[in-house]
Design a protein around this motif. Structure first.
Motif, PDB file in Angstrom:
ATOM      1  N   ALA A  92      -7.976   7.743  -6.972  1.00 14.92           N
ATOM      2  CA  ALA A  92      -7.272   7.732  -5.682  1.00 14.92           C
ATOM      3  C   ALA A  92      -8.269   7.726  -4.534  1.00 14.92           C
ATOM      4  CB  ALA A  92      -6.353   8.947  -5.580  1.00 14.92           C
ATOM      5  N   LEU A  93      -9.369   8.449  -4.693  1.00 19.99           N
ATOM      6  CA  LEU A  93     -10.403   8.468  -3.661  1.00 19.99           C
ATOM      7  C   LEU A  93     -11.057   7.091  -3.523  1.00 19.99           C
ATOM      8  CD1 LEU A  93     -12.123  10.127  -1.661  1.00 19.99           C
ATOM      9  CD2 LEU A  93     -13.651  10.658  -3.574  1.00 19.99           C
ATOM     10  N   LEU A  94     -11.352   6.450  -4.650  1.00 25.29           N
ATOM     11  CA  LEU A  94     -11.939   5.114  -4.608  1.00 25.29           C
ATOM     12  C   LEU A  94     -10.971   4.108  -3.994  1.00 25.29           C
ATOM     13  CD1 LEU A  94     -13.766   4.920  -8.062  1.00 25.29           C
ATOM     14  CD2 LEU A  94     -14.783   5.205  -5.793  1.00 25.29           C
ATOM     15  N   ALA A  95      -9.676   4.254  -4.278  1.00 31.13           N
ATOM     16  CA  ALA A  95      -8.683   3.373  -3.662  1.00 31.13           C
ATOM     17  C   ALA A  95      -8.658   3.567  -2.151  1.00 31.13           C
ATOM     18  CB  ALA A  95      -7.300   3.643  -4.259  1.00 31.13           C
ATOM     19  N   GLY A  96      -8.821   4.812  -1.702  1.00 28.56           N
ATOM     20  CA  GLY A  96      -8.890   5.067  -0.261  1.00 28.56           C
ATOM     21  C   GLY A  96     -10.128   4.449   0.366  1.00 28.56           C
ATOM     22  N   ALA A 125      -1.355   8.339   2.285  1.00 27.67           N
ATOM     23  CA  ALA A 125      -0.498   9.416   1.788  1.00 27.67           C
ATOM     24  C   ALA A 125       0.018   9.140   0.382  1.00 27.67           C
ATOM     25  CB  ALA A 125       0.672   9.628   2.748  1.00 27.67           C
ATOM     26  N   ALA A 126       0.109   7.858   0.003  1.00 32.73           N
ATOM     27  CA  ALA A 126       0.634   7.499  -1.317  1.00 32.73           C
ATOM     28  C   ALA A 126      -0.436   7.488  -2.402  1.00 32.73           C
ATOM     29  CB  ALA A 126       1.295   6.117  -1.246  1.00 32.73           C
ATOM     30  N   LEU A 127      -1.701   7.544  -2.038  1.00 33.40           N
ATOM     31  CA  LEU A 127      -2.774   7.367  -3.016  1.00 33.40           C
ATOM     32  C   LEU A 127      -2.796   8.400  -4.141  1.00 33.40           C
ATOM     33  CD1 LEU A 127      -5.760   6.337  -0.710  1.00 33.40           C
ATOM     34  CD2 LEU A 127      -4.288   4.861  -2.083  1.00 33.40           C
ATOM     35  N   PRO A 128      -2.490   9.671  -3.901  1.00 31.78           N
ATOM     36  CA  PRO A 128      -2.602  10.649  -4.991  1.00 31.78           C
ATOM     37  C   PRO A 128      -1.632  10.406  -6.156  1.00 31.78           C
ATOM     38  CG  PRO A 128      -2.646  11.753  -2.859  1.00 31.78           C
ATOM     39  CD  PRO A 128      -2.257  10.331  -2.601  1.00 31.78           C
ATOM     40  N   TRP A 129      -0.597   9.607  -5.965  1.00 32.54           N
ATOM     41  CA  TRP A 129       0.392   9.384  -7.012  1.00 32.54           C
ATOM     42  C   TRP A 129       0.150   8.025  -7.670  1.00 32.54           C
ATOM     43  CZ3 TRP A 129       1.227  12.091  -2.609  1.00 32.54           C
ATOM     44  CH2 TRP A 129       1.740  13.391  -2.759  1.00 32.54           C
ATOM     45  N   ALA A 134      -0.676   1.365  -6.584  1.00 30.55           N
ATOM     46  CA  ALA A 134      -0.783  -0.097  -6.558  1.00 30.55           C
ATOM     47  C   ALA A 134       0.202  -0.709  -5.575  1.00 30.55           C
ATOM     48  CB  ALA A 134      -0.558  -0.665  -7.957  1.00 30.55           C
ATOM     49  N   VAL A 135       1.410  -0.154  -5.505  1.00 32.51           N
ATOM     50  CA  VAL A 135       2.422  -0.653  -4.579  1.00 32.51           C
ATOM     51  C   VAL A 135       1.942  -0.484  -3.140  1.00 32.51           C
ATOM     52  CG1 VAL A 135       4.788  -0.321  -3.755  1.00 32.51           C
ATOM     53  CG2 VAL A 135       4.293  -0.203  -6.202  1.00 32.51           C
ATOM     54  N   ALA A 136       1.398   0.689  -2.830  1.00 32.67           N
ATOM     55  CA  ALA A 136       0.925   0.953  -1.469  1.00 32.67           C
ATOM     56  C   ALA A 136      -0.249   0.044  -1.100  1.00 32.67           C
ATOM     57  CB  ALA A 136       0.523   2.417  -1.332  1.00 32.67           C
ATOM     58  N   LEU A 137      -1.167  -0.186  -2.036  1.00 33.11           N
ATOM     59  CA  LEU A 137      -2.311  -1.046  -1.748  1.00 33.11           C
ATOM     60  C   LEU A 137      -1.873  -2.473  -1.463  1.00 33.11           C
ATOM     61  CD1 LEU A 137      -4.923   0.171  -4.393  1.00 33.11           C
ATOM     62  CD2 LEU A 137      -4.930   0.630  -1.945  1.00 33.11           C
ATOM     63  N   ARG A 138      -0.976  -3.017  -2.302  1.00 36.49           N
ATOM     64  CA  ARG A 138      -0.521  -4.394  -2.071  1.00 36.49           C
ATOM     65  C   ARG A 138       0.257  -4.503  -0.772  1.00 36.49           C
ATOM     66  NH1 ARG A 138      -3.058  -4.208  -6.106  1.00 36.49           N
ATOM     67  NH2 ARG A 138      -4.586  -4.253  -4.432  1.00 36.49           N
ATOM     68  N   ALA A 139       1.096  -3.502  -0.477  1.00 39.25           N
ATOM     69  CA  ALA A 139       1.858  -3.537   0.771  1.00 39.25           C
ATOM     70  C   ALA A 139       0.915  -3.527   1.966  1.00 39.25           C
ATOM     71  CB  ALA A 139       2.824  -2.353   0.830  1.00 39.25           C
ATOM     72  N   PHE A 140      -0.118  -2.694   1.897  1.00 35.65           N
ATOM     73  CA  PHE A 140      -1.054  -2.637   3.026  1.00 35.65           C
ATOM     74  C   PHE A 140      -1.829  -3.944   3.154  1.00 35.65           C
ATOM     75  CE2 PHE A 140      -5.107  -1.682   5.049  1.00 35.65           C
ATOM     76  CZ  PHE A 140      -4.650  -1.120   6.232  1.00 35.65           C
ATOM     77  N   GLU A 141      -2.254  -4.528   2.058  1.00 38.13           N
ATOM     78  CA  GLU A 141      -2.969  -5.806   2.125  1.00 38.13           C
ATOM     79  C   GLU A 141      -2.113  -6.872   2.805  1.00 38.13           C
ATOM     80  OE1 GLU A 141      -5.682  -5.323  -1.951  1.00 38.13           O
ATOM     81  OE2 GLU A 141      -3.813  -6.438  -1.976  1.00 38.13           O
ATOM     82  N   LEU A 142      -0.843  -6.940   2.427  1.00 39.69           N
ATOM     83  CA  LEU A 142       0.057  -7.920   3.036  1.00 39.69           C
ATOM     84  C   LEU A 142       0.178  -7.687   4.540  1.00 39.69           C
ATOM     85  CD1 LEU A 142       2.855  -8.005   0.318  1.00 39.69           C
ATOM     86  CD2 LEU A 142       1.628 -10.025   1.151  1.00 39.69           C
ATOM     87  N   LEU A 143       0.365  -6.433   4.941  1.00 35.51           N
ATOM     88  CA  LEU A 143       0.548  -6.134   6.354  1.00 35.51           C
ATOM     89  C   LEU A 143      -0.736  -6.315   7.142  1.00 35.51           C
ATOM     90  CD1 LEU A 143       2.873  -3.085   5.802  1.00 35.51           C
ATOM     91  CD2 LEU A 143       3.507  -5.189   7.003  1.00 35.51           C
ATOM     92  N   LEU A 144      -1.880  -6.029   6.529  1.00 37.44           N
ATOM     93  CA  LEU A 144      -3.163  -6.263   7.183  1.00 37.44           C
ATOM     94  C   LEU A 144      -3.371  -7.757   7.422  1.00 37.44           C
ATOM     95  CD1 LEU A 144      -6.006  -5.401   8.150  1.00 37.44           C
ATOM     96  CD2 LEU A 144      -6.734  -5.481   5.753  1.00 37.44           C
ATOM     97  N   LEU A 145      -3.132  -8.564   6.396  1.00 36.58           N
ATOM     98  CA  LEU A 145      -3.303 -10.015   6.539  1.00 36.58           C
ATOM     99  C   LEU A 145      -2.333 -10.578   7.579  1.00 36.58           C
ATOM    100  CD1 LEU A 145      -3.744 -10.862   2.762  1.00 36.58           C
ATOM    101  CD2 LEU A 145      -5.445 -11.315   4.547  1.00 36.58           C
TER     102      LEU A 145
END
Length: 268
Positions: A92-96, A125-129, A134-145
């Motif tokens: 989770a830390l590496l994902a952050g 906030a979603a990273l610890p679970w 994976a859902v949070a990372l993909r959602a953020f990538e889409l919104l960032l792009l």
């Protein structure tokens, strides 16, 4: 609250993206703030053992910051932990750190994106679970792009501008948008899936709408397509946090020549 444009900022929601030593007792901080975007601060004396900020100025913790100055590098005046979030650990830390690397490589300084800041906070906030990561990372990538203007219309073909066929496969190309793909193309998603993502992005609450597309966001083909866009626009062939994750997995699995692949690999 801003008392003067860039000269004095008070009680600003922010996260530390990265920090490095400036002197024996001070540090340079790369910060992502809600109303000012990416800013660079010098924290004088923050590395001293007696500094009240030593345990606060850490990546992935929600903060409230004060700073002053009009130069490119401003001066940190105060910092406090905003609460509500603990520091992630392990993968989770590496994902952050991966989220932070995306912002450092793709965001211009002094370019505020309040909505993107809120999406980032939700992703952290979603990273610890693990089931949400994976859902949070993909959602953020889409919104960032999308925020940066690099995400094509996911409801039509990129070249011919034709509506997608729900049951046909389409692959996301960095410079051409969605193009028809062969049925055996493992990096392709069905048109219906791309259309669901497009509708979610157009929703008033895009973050929540994307989370309801979890079955699409967790597909390896989407991760591959978004990774291609992110690498293309960042100029990176692989992000450092991804390489670090693979190295950590190799160390955790002695005797194996390569890191575990596939399902748990959430980084691009």
């Amino acid at each position: 609250m801003v008392t003067r444009r860039r000269a004095r900022v008070h009680d600003e929601p922010a996260y530390v993206l990265h920090h490095h030593a400036w002197s024996e007792s001070s540090a340079i901080l790369e910060v992502f703030s809600r109303h000012h975007g990416r800013v660079v601060l010098v924290g004088k004396g923050v590395k001293r053992p007696t500094s009240q900020y030593r345990a606060v100025l850490l990546p992935l913790l929600p903060l409230r910051l004060d700073w002053s100055g009009e130069a490119e590098v401003r001066t940190l005046k105060a910092a406090q932990y905003a609460g509500g979030q603990v520091l992630p650990t392990g993968e989770a830390l590496l994902a952050g750190y991966y989220l932070n690397e995306l912002l450092l490589r793709l965001l211009m300084r002094d370019d505020p994106h309040p909505a993107l800041f809120d999406h980032y906070a939700a992703a952290v906030a979603a990273l610890p679970w693990p089931e949400q990561r994976a859902v949070a990372l993909r959602a953020f990538e889409l919104l960032l792009l999308r925020t940066l203007g690099w995400l094509p219309d996911l409801g039509q073909e990129g070249v011919r501008l034709l509506p997608l066929q729900p049951n046909h496969g389409y692959r996301l190309h960095p410079d051409a948008g969605l193009l028809p793909a062969a049925d055996i193309d493992t990096a392709a998603l069905r048109g219906g899936h791309w259309q669901r993502l497009q509708r979610a992005l157009q929703a008033a609450d895009a973050w929540s709408a994307l989370l309801r597309c979890a079955d699409v966001l967790t597909q390896p083909a989407l991760r591959q397509g978004l990774a291609a866009l992110l690498h293309y626009h960042s100029g990176m062939t692989r992000f450092r946090t991804h390489a670090l994750l693979l190295a950590v997995r190799r160390l955790a699995a002695p005797g194996r020549s390569s890191a575990p692949a596939a399902s748990s690999d959430t980084l691009s």
